[in-house]
Write a protein that holds these residues in place. Structure first.
Motif, PDB file in Angstrom:
ATOM      1  N   ILE A  18     -15.387 -26.327   9.873  1.00  0.00           N
ATOM      2  CA  ILE A  18     -16.745 -25.033   9.613  1.00  0.00           C
ATOM      3  C   ILE A  18     -16.411 -23.735   9.520  1.00  0.00           C
ATOM      4  CG2 ILE A  18     -18.959 -25.143   9.718  1.00  0.00           C
ATOM      5  CD1 ILE A  18     -18.748 -28.018  10.810  1.00  0.00           C
ATOM      6  N   ARG A  19     -15.894 -23.468  10.666  1.00  0.00           N
ATOM      7  CA  ARG A  19     -15.531 -21.548  10.425  1.00  0.00           C
ATOM      8  C   ARG A  19     -14.299 -21.494   9.309  1.00  0.00           C
ATOM      9  NH1 ARG A  19     -11.230 -19.144  11.506  1.00  0.00           N
ATOM     10  NH2 ARG A  19     -11.010 -17.456  12.477  1.00  0.00           N
ATOM     11  N   MET A  20     -13.614 -22.247   8.625  1.00  0.00           N
ATOM     12  CA  MET A  20     -12.729 -22.115   8.105  1.00  0.00           C
ATOM     13  C   MET A  20     -13.523 -21.638   6.943  1.00  0.00           C
ATOM     14  SD  MET A  20      -9.144 -21.802   7.724  1.00  0.00           S
ATOM     15  CE  MET A  20      -7.824 -22.013   6.317  1.00  0.00           C
ATOM     16  N   ILE A  21     -14.329 -22.617   6.587  1.00  0.00           N
ATOM     17  CA  ILE A  21     -14.737 -22.278   5.050  1.00  0.00           C
ATOM     18  C   ILE A  21     -16.243 -21.664   4.759  1.00  0.00           C
ATOM     19  CG2 ILE A  21     -16.805 -23.957   4.066  1.00  0.00           C
ATOM     20  CD1 ILE A  21     -15.764 -25.974   4.787  1.00  0.00           C
ATOM     21  N   ALA A  22     -16.259 -20.964   5.921  1.00  0.00           N
ATOM     22  CA  ALA A  22     -17.555 -19.646   6.392  1.00  0.00           C
ATOM     23  C   ALA A  22     -16.455 -18.414   5.740  1.00  0.00           C
ATOM     24  CB  ALA A  22     -17.834 -19.787   7.590  1.00  0.00           C
ATOM     25  N   LYS A  23     -15.601 -18.776   6.643  1.00  0.00           N
ATOM     26  CA  LYS A  23     -14.612 -17.347   6.439  1.00  0.00           C
ATOM     27  C   LYS A  23     -13.583 -16.836   5.261  1.00  0.00           C
ATOM     28  CE  LYS A  23     -10.255 -14.982   8.385  1.00  0.00           C
ATOM     29  NZ  LYS A  23      -8.746 -15.505   9.370  1.00  0.00           N
ATOM     30  N   TYR A  24     -13.393 -18.181   3.930  1.00  0.00           N
ATOM     31  CA  TYR A  24     -13.065 -18.425   2.811  1.00  0.00           C
ATOM     32  C   TYR A  24     -14.193 -18.642   2.131  1.00  0.00           C
ATOM     33  CZ  TYR A  24      -8.869 -17.555   5.266  1.00  0.00           C
ATOM     34  OH  TYR A  24      -7.946 -17.261   6.048  1.00  0.00           O
ATOM     35  N   LEU A  25     -15.208 -18.164   1.588  1.00  0.00           N
ATOM     36  CA  LEU A  25     -16.416 -18.471   1.206  1.00  0.00           C
ATOM     37  C   LEU A  25     -16.108 -18.341  -0.531  1.00  0.00           C
ATOM     38  CD1 LEU A  25     -20.049 -18.675   3.263  1.00  0.00           C
ATOM     39  CD2 LEU A  25     -19.248 -20.347   1.752  1.00  0.00           C
ATOM     40  N   HIS A  26     -15.728 -16.985  -0.294  1.00  0.00           N
ATOM     41  CA  HIS A  26     -14.861 -16.296  -1.690  1.00  0.00           C
ATOM     42  C   HIS A  26     -14.227 -17.072  -2.787  1.00  0.00           C
ATOM     43  CE1 HIS A  26     -12.071 -15.135   0.690  1.00  0.00           C
ATOM     44  NE2 HIS A  26     -11.271 -14.734  -0.115  1.00  0.00           N
ATOM     45  N   ASN A  27     -13.536 -18.395  -2.069  1.00  0.00           N
ATOM     46  CA  ASN A  27     -12.394 -18.603  -2.627  1.00  0.00           C
ATOM     47  C   ASN A  27     -12.641 -20.246  -2.579  1.00  0.00           C
ATOM     48  OD1 ASN A  27      -9.874 -19.963  -2.759  1.00  0.00           O
ATOM     49  ND2 ASN A  27      -9.015 -18.528  -3.419  1.00  0.00           N
ATOM     50  N   ARG A  28     -13.085 -21.017  -3.824  1.00  0.00           N
ATOM     51  CA  ARG A  28     -12.751 -22.313  -3.400  1.00  0.00           C
ATOM     52  C   ARG A  28     -12.091 -23.039  -3.543  1.00  0.00           C
ATOM     53  NH1 ARG A  28     -12.458 -26.860  -7.488  1.00  0.00           N
ATOM     54  NH2 ARG A  28     -14.434 -27.737  -7.588  1.00  0.00           N
TER      55      ARG A  28
END
Length: 598
Positions: free
Chosen positions: A297-307
């Protein structure tokens, strides 16, 4: 938001401390009922030794003192049975090792009797304790992660080479760490294998030989790793975290009797999922899954700009929860073999062991399907899918080791050594492990089909035991995860994983995958190299406009995600597949088609 994150960290630290202290809040009493040993001869000897040692019904306030005296009882029992068998007092017709107490049984008996002898509030309220500890930890982690979703999307380096958690260790301390760790593992290996010096000496010889090739034959004498750690200071929080990981794996693999409290508090959940009490591996699987989920979940939050990164992270979370944890445990509840359908030989090095093959063959149609499925993955799925999609389909989308590295290890990806010397070590070591795995497996299969334990000077039992200790435990677990905060998050994947070596060879010579480069747009910011967890100096390629074709590349795509100019793209093309390992060239993709730019 900063206060919320700070409070979340406090809750997480309290949860970890509480989890760590659980085994210390137990008392132990060995009773006759707690000696649940199926072999009656062993049970009688153990009870007799316990009575002689006045251990029965004695209360112990710590597991350390209890286990110490229990080990004395078990060893005395072993001596009694050896002496009795030698004197001809064993019943007629009984097999030697059905009567004598083999050393390999001692660890199992110790674990069972320690767990059965527990008493105290951990045993009385396991569900409450586990929910409190895990709930607090998850809540604290989410309080820290949630504000990240509210920030503006995009990569923020945030002084990662200066933070005490993420700046790694300096070259001086890295040298000391490896100088202590490698001999320490070899010495412990001699103890673990009960005085077998052959394989530790072979390993030491190979280590010296590889160092000779790297330093002298190939002339790689540069002293400093490139962009992989703070030059002068080591991160004390990272060192503490790394030490905790290392100690956790040491206890998990080689002294699980000291952490039965952790298993006991998970017994209720284990009974729901697989129908039995929690083992050390259920404990590990649950922790692994929770960590991948939360840090994912942290990883997704960090890379929100990259689908691409969000979908890829969702994939590793899905495969860990379902294929690596729930499905195998549910299979056990259904009286079927524990089986991870995504785990592939040679990463799953026990796949061709005799006990595994016999278990699968004796489990009916499903077991036979598991055996055939595993073989098809090795000889068909791996090369075929790698041909189309490269190494990334497994190492970055499916693999549990890669999933942990990409989630828990993401804060440490910049610590991967990008020096030429590290790359030379990588080539020798990872392909050496692959050769080791192949030879070990061939020998194991030779033993299975012929019944002969030795082929020349090689003994299958000794070789597979050392492989399991050195590669399966010390390298993959202790160093592979313990070194995250010290030397980067892909130490195992880069230097030790035999499956990564196998897939990497296919990727380099027969795969459409590569990372294409628009060199004219590169501004030499260095983000791509900094964030490459596999130690590839991506900027070197980008500056020259050269496509990246490397066996080690796991195709995670982070280099592309952190590039501010869109210089890097993950592509699949077979135009130059037969000459791709020659001089590197650029592939230009446009509306008019694909062309090679020399």
């Amino acid at each position: 938001m900063k206060n919320i994150q700070t409070f979340g960290i406090i809750l997480l630290v309290i949860s970890i401390l509480g989890f760590t202290m659980v085994p210390g809040f137990q008392t132990f009493v060995l009773t006759e009922d707690s000696v649940t040993v199926d072999n009656q001869h062993h049970r009688n000897a153990i009870l007799q030794s316990a009575r002689d040692g006045k251990m029965i019904d004695k209360k112990y306030s710590s597991n350390i003192s209890f286990i110490r005296e229990l080990n004395q009882v078990l060893h005395h029992s072993q001596e009694m049975l050896d002496k009795s068998y030698g004197a001809g007092e064993a019943p007629d017709g009984i097999n030697e090792w059905d009567y004598k107490l083999g050393s390999w049984k001692l660890k199992d008996y110790t674990m069972v009797m320690v767990k059965n002898s527990e008493s105290g509030w951990v045993q009385q309220h396991p569900l409450v304790i586990s929910l409190f500890i895990f709930g607090m930890g998850i809540l604290g982690a989410m309080m820290y992660i949630f504000p990240i979703f509210l920030q503006n999307p995009g990569i923020k380096n945030n002084g990662m080479y200066h933070h005490p958690m993420t700046r790694g260790i300096s070259l001086h301390w890295r040298t000391i760490l490896l100088s202590l760790f490698i001999p320490g593992i070899l010495i412990f290996g001699v103890i673990y294998t009960q005085g077998d010096y052959v394989w530790p000496l072979v390993t030491l010889f190979m280590a010296v030989l590889i160092s000779y090739f790297v330093f002298y034959r190939e002339g790689s004498k540069e002293l400093s790793p490139q962009r992989s750690a703070s030059v002068s200071q080591s991160g004390y929080l990272g060192i503490i975290t790394g030490a905790y990981f290392i100690l956790f794996y040491i206890v998990l693999y080689w002294a699980p009797e000291y952490i039965t409290g952790w298993m006991t508090m998970l017994d209720p959940l284990s009974r729901i999922i697989n129908g039995g009490d929690a083992s050390q591996w259920f404990l590990y699987g649950l922790l692994y899954t929770v960590v991948v989920l939360i840090m994912g979940i942290r990883m997704i939050a960090k890379y929100l700009h990259n689908r691409y990164q969000m979908v890829r992270t969702g994939s590793v979370i899905f495969f860990q929860i379902s294929f690596a944890f729930l499905i195998p445990e549910i299979l056990v509840r259904l009286n079927q073999p524990w089986y991870d359908f995504k785990n592939i030989w040679p990463l799953n090095y026990t796949f061709f062991f005799d006990w595994n093959i016999n278990t699968l063959l004796s489990s009916g149609g499903l077991g036979l399907f598991m055996l055939v499925w595993g073989i098809l993955l090795i000889i068909i799925a791996v090369p075929l899918i790698t041909y189309f999609y490269g190494k990334r389909w497994y190492c970055s989308w499916v693999c549990g080791c890669g999933g942990l590295a990409e989630t828990l290890g993401d804060p440490y990806r910049q610590l991967s050594d990008k020096s030429m010397r590290a790359w030379k070590y990588e080539r020798y070591i990872v392909h050496g492990v692959l050769v080791f795995a192949i030879i070990m497996t061939v020998l194991v299969l030779y033993t299975y089909f012929t019944g002969q334990r030795s082929l020349g000077f090689l003994n299958s039992d000794s070789m597979r035991g050392w492989y399991g200790f050195l590669i399966g435990s010390a390298f993959a677990g202790v160093a592979g995860t313990g070194f995250y905060p010290l030397m980067g998050n892909r130490v195992w994947c880069r230097y030790g994983c035999p499956l990564a070596a196998y897939i990497g060879l296919v990727q380099k010579f027969k795969s459409k995958f590569r990372i294409t480069v628009n060199g004219g747009q590169c501004i030499s910011c260095g983000n791509c190299s900094t964030y490459c967890e596999m130690g590839i100096d991506v900027k070197w390629y980008a500056q020259r406009g050269q496509d990246i074709v490397r066996a080690s590349c796991v195709g995670c795509g982070i280099c592309s995600a952190v590039c501010p100019r869109g210089v890097l793209r993950l592509e699949n093309a077979d135009l130059d597949i037969h000459t791709r390992t020659q001089d590197l060239r650029n592939i230009h993709i446009s509306k008019e088609g694909i062309s090679i730019v020399e």
